[in-house]
Scaffold this motif. Structure first.
Motif, mmCIF file in Angstrom:
data_model
loop_
_atom_site.group_PDB
_atom_site.id
_atom_site.type_symbol
_atom_site.label_atom_id
_atom_site.label_comp_id
_atom_site.label_asym_id
_atom_site.label_seq_id
_atom_site.Cartn_x
_atom_site.Cartn_y
_atom_site.Cartn_z
ATOM 1 N N ILE A 157 40.521 10.747 10.174
ATOM 2 C CA ILE A 157 41.966 10.802 10.345
ATOM 3 C C ILE A 157 42.337 12.264 10.530
ATOM 4 O O ILE A 157 42.185 13.075 9.612
ATOM 5 C CB ILE A 157 42.697 10.175 9.148
ATOM 6 C CG1 ILE A 157 42.329 8.691 9.034
ATOM 7 C CG2 ILE A 157 44.207 10.340 9.286
ATOM 8 C CD1 ILE A 157 42.916 8.006 7.825
ATOM 9 N N ALA A 158 42.808 12.607 11.705
ATOM 10 C CA ALA A 158 42.968 14.014 12.069
ATOM 11 C C ALA A 158 44.299 14.610 11.648
ATOM 12 O O ALA A 158 44.401 15.828 11.439
ATOM 13 C CB ALA A 158 42.780 14.180 13.581
ATOM 14 N N TRP A 159 45.345 13.778 11.557
ATOM 15 C CA TRP A 159 46.678 14.326 11.328
ATOM 16 C C TRP A 159 47.216 13.926 9.962
ATOM 17 O O TRP A 159 47.036 12.783 9.523
ATOM 18 C CB TRP A 159 47.643 13.829 12.412
ATOM 19 C CG TRP A 159 47.214 14.240 13.777
ATOM 20 C CD1 TRP A 159 47.280 15.484 14.328
ATOM 21 C CD2 TRP A 159 46.635 13.403 14.783
ATOM 22 N NE1 TRP A 159 46.774 15.472 15.603
ATOM 23 C CE2 TRP A 159 46.373 14.215 15.912
ATOM 24 C CE3 TRP A 159 46.316 12.039 14.829
ATOM 25 C CZ2 TRP A 159 45.806 13.702 17.071
ATOM 26 C CZ3 TRP A 159 45.747 11.519 15.971
ATOM 27 C CH2 TRP A 159 45.504 12.356 17.080
ATOM 28 N N PRO A 160 47.918 14.845 9.278
ATOM 29 C CA PRO A 160 48.461 14.562 7.941
ATOM 30 C C PRO A 160 49.751 13.747 8.013
ATOM 31 O O PRO A 160 50.839 14.223 7.657
ATOM 32 C CB PRO A 160 48.697 15.954 7.355
ATOM 33 C CG PRO A 160 48.990 16.812 8.546
ATOM 34 C CD PRO A 160 48.146 16.262 9.663
ATOM 35 N N VAL A 161 49.637 12.507 8.481
ATOM 36 C CA VAL A 161 50.787 11.617 8.573
ATOM 37 C C VAL A 161 50.727 10.601 7.441
ATOM 38 O O VAL A 161 49.683 10.427 6.804
ATOM 39 C CB VAL A 161 50.838 10.887 9.931
ATOM 40 C CG1 VAL A 161 50.983 11.895 11.068
ATOM 41 C CG2 VAL A 161 49.588 10.042 10.140
ATOM 42 N N THR A 162 51.825 9.912 7.201
ATOM 43 C CA THR A 162 51.828 8.912 6.137
ATOM 44 C C THR A 162 51.038 7.682 6.561
ATOM 45 O O THR A 162 50.793 7.443 7.750
ATOM 46 C CB THR A 162 53.260 8.479 5.797
ATOM 47 O OG1 THR A 162 53.827 7.800 6.922
ATOM 48 C CG2 THR A 162 54.117 9.678 5.414
ATOM 49 N N VAL A 206 49.601 3.413 10.442
ATOM 50 C CA VAL A 206 49.509 1.988 10.746
ATOM 51 C C VAL A 206 50.395 1.640 11.938
ATOM 52 O O VAL A 206 50.028 0.824 12.789
ATOM 53 C CB VAL A 206 49.889 1.146 9.510
ATOM 54 C CG1 VAL A 206 49.946 -0.343 9.858
ATOM 55 C CG2 VAL A 206 48.885 1.380 8.387
ATOM 56 N N SER A 207 51.539 2.291 12.035
ATOM 57 C CA SER A 207 52.467 1.997 13.132
ATOM 58 C C SER A 207 51.909 2.382 14.494
ATOM 59 O O SER A 207 52.375 1.871 15.523
ATOM 60 C CB SER A 207 53.809 2.702 12.902
ATOM 61 O OG SER A 207 53.686 4.106 13.051
ATOM 62 N N ALA A 262 47.881 10.238 4.730
ATOM 63 C CA ALA A 262 46.625 9.517 4.963
ATOM 64 C C ALA A 262 45.398 10.409 4.785
ATOM 65 O O ALA A 262 44.348 9.938 4.343
ATOM 66 C CB ALA A 262 46.637 8.899 6.352
ATOM 67 N N THR A 263 45.502 11.687 5.117
ATOM 68 C CA THR A 263 44.355 12.584 4.991
ATOM 69 C C THR A 263 44.008 12.885 3.538
ATOM 70 O O THR A 263 42.941 13.433 3.263
ATOM 71 C CB THR A 263 44.626 13.903 5.730
ATOM 72 O OG1 THR A 263 45.891 14.432 5.303
ATOM 73 C CG2 THR A 263 44.646 13.693 7.236
ATOM 74 N N ARG A 264 44.888 12.532 2.608
ATOM 75 C CA ARG A 264 44.639 12.788 1.189
ATOM 76 C C ARG A 264 44.132 11.553 0.454
ATOM 77 O O ARG A 264 43.946 11.588 -0.757
ATOM 78 C CB ARG A 264 45.918 13.300 0.523
ATOM 79 C CG ARG A 264 46.375 14.657 1.065
ATOM 80 C CD ARG A 264 47.641 15.125 0.391
ATOM 81 N NE ARG A 264 48.069 16.416 0.907
ATOM 82 C CZ ARG A 264 49.202 17.039 0.558
ATOM 83 N NH1 ARG A 264 50.010 16.461 -0.314
ATOM 84 N NH2 ARG A 264 49.511 18.212 1.081
ATOM 85 N N LEU A 265 43.907 10.487 1.182
ATOM 86 C CA LEU A 265 43.399 9.268 0.569
ATOM 87 C C LEU A 265 41.894 9.357 0.361
ATOM 88 O O LEU A 265 41.206 10.167 0.995
ATOM 89 C CB LEU A 265 43.707 8.062 1.464
ATOM 90 C CG LEU A 265 45.179 7.779 1.778
ATOM 91 C CD1 LEU A 265 45.270 6.594 2.725
ATOM 92 C CD2 LEU A 265 45.988 7.543 0.521
ATOM 93 N N GLN A 281 41.231 5.242 3.175
ATOM 94 C CA GLN A 281 41.374 5.547 4.604
ATOM 95 C C GLN A 281 40.837 4.405 5.453
ATOM 96 O O GLN A 281 41.443 4.031 6.468
ATOM 97 C CB GLN A 281 40.654 6.855 4.939
ATOM 98 C CG GLN A 281 41.339 8.098 4.412
ATOM 99 C CD GLN A 281 40.686 9.378 4.889
ATOM 100 O OE1 GLN A 281 39.688 9.353 5.601
ATOM 101 N NE2 GLN A 281 41.246 10.514 4.493
ATOM 102 N N ALA A 282 39.701 3.827 5.044
ATOM 103 C CA ALA A 282 39.130 2.710 5.796
ATOM 104 C C ALA A 282 40.101 1.534 5.826
ATOM 105 O O ALA A 282 40.322 0.917 6.875
ATOM 106 C CB ALA A 282 37.798 2.280 5.174
ATOM 107 N N ARG A 283 40.707 1.221 4.700
ATOM 108 C CA ARG A 283 41.665 0.123 4.649
ATOM 109 C C ARG A 283 42.896 0.420 5.506
ATOM 110 O O ARG A 283 43.458 -0.485 6.134
ATOM 111 C CB ARG A 283 42.062 -0.148 3.208
ATOM 112 C CG ARG A 283 40.950 -0.805 2.396
ATOM 113 C CD ARG A 283 41.144 -0.622 0.909
ATOM 114 N NE ARG A 283 42.466 -1.049 0.474
ATOM 115 C CZ ARG A 283 43.090 -0.540 -0.603
ATOM 116 N NH1 ARG A 283 42.520 0.413 -1.306
ATOM 117 N NH2 ARG A 283 44.268 -0.999 -0.946
#
Length: 250
Positions: free
Chosen positions: A83-88, A93-94, A129-132, A137-139
């Motif tokens: 996951i490259a970008w620090p998005v929620t 998912v969107s 997402a990058t902090r999960l 992250q897989a889910r």
């Protein structure tokens, strides 16, 4: 209804033939587990079917589509989970809704909410997402594929790295999609999960399809010895199939 048709698909990578004349169909309502030893070509088969590899001969119904039509026909979850970008989580998912148009509407929001709920991600919806964790992250990436709402979902080892609870939950999600009329093609190494949850198992080995059919008919002693060089214990219980690899056969 066939959602994927492969006819005599052959793939060469870096001058080395990997798959030769593979023919395969995946229909609506099927949960197909793609299994085989390391390096047998499971990922290559799915990437070739999607038109992501140039050195391919033969026919794939998905590869024959335009990129936009293909994105509406099949969702793809590759093995790589970066996951490259620090998005929620919600934003990530969107992104699964992009094939349906860039202006989000009620149907898009409903699809995102359903995918987040189905993967148990509601408590993480607003987390970056990058902090999960790796499993979280897989889910999240599985939820992105679910939000795409395609007739066919193709996933490359989506249960790898998940704890047992989330492995089972993920398999149940995909099995539920098949029961709802979607088609699922998933590569995996856990033969126990394949035996218990898949409606059909395809064994890739030796450059082609070695076996194809219901798990009980495919996962025989002879095939396990030939394809994986293992023995296994298999039983039918009131709770379903139990399949446990036991030892390496020298």
């Amino acid at each position: 209804m066939s959602l994927l048709e492969l006819r005599h698909l052959s793939v060469t990578l870096r001058g080395r033939p990997v798959l030769q004349a593979v023919s395969l169909d995946v229909g609506a309502g099927e949960f197909v587990g793609l299994i085989g030893p390391n390096g047998a070509g499971k990922t290559t088969l799915m990437r070739g079917a999607l038109g992501l590899i140039e050195e391919v001969d033969g026919h794939s119904s998905l590869a024959a589509l335009s990129p936009d039509a293909r994105a509406r026909a099949a969702a793809w979850m590759p093995q790589a989970r970066e996951i490259a970008w620090p998005v929620t989580v919600e934003t990530l998912v969107s992104l699964g809704r992009l094939p349906h148009g860039r202006k989000a509407g009620p149907a898009d929001r409903a699809a995102v909410d359903a995918a987040i709920a189905r993967m148990g991600l509601e408590p993480l919806r607003h987390r970056t997402a990058t902090r999960l964790s790796g499993g979280e992250q897989a889910r999240t990436l599985i939820a992105r594929a679910l939000a795409q709402e395609t007739p066919l979902l193709m996933a490359d080892e989506p249960t790898a790295g998940l704890d047992p609870s989330h492995q089972i939950a993920t398999m149940e999600v995909f099995a539920g999609l098949a029961r709802d009329g979607h088609g699922v093609l998933m590569s995996l190494h856990d033969l126990g999960l394949a035996a218990r949850h898949c409606t059909r198992v395809v064994v890739v080995a030796g450059g082609g399809v070695m076996a194809d059919g219901p798990p009980a008919a495919v996962l025989t002693d002879d095939l396990l010895a030939q394809a994986f060089h293992i023995s296994a214990f298999h039983a039918e219980t009131p709770d379903g199939s139990v399949f446990q690899p036991l030892r390496v056969i020298r």
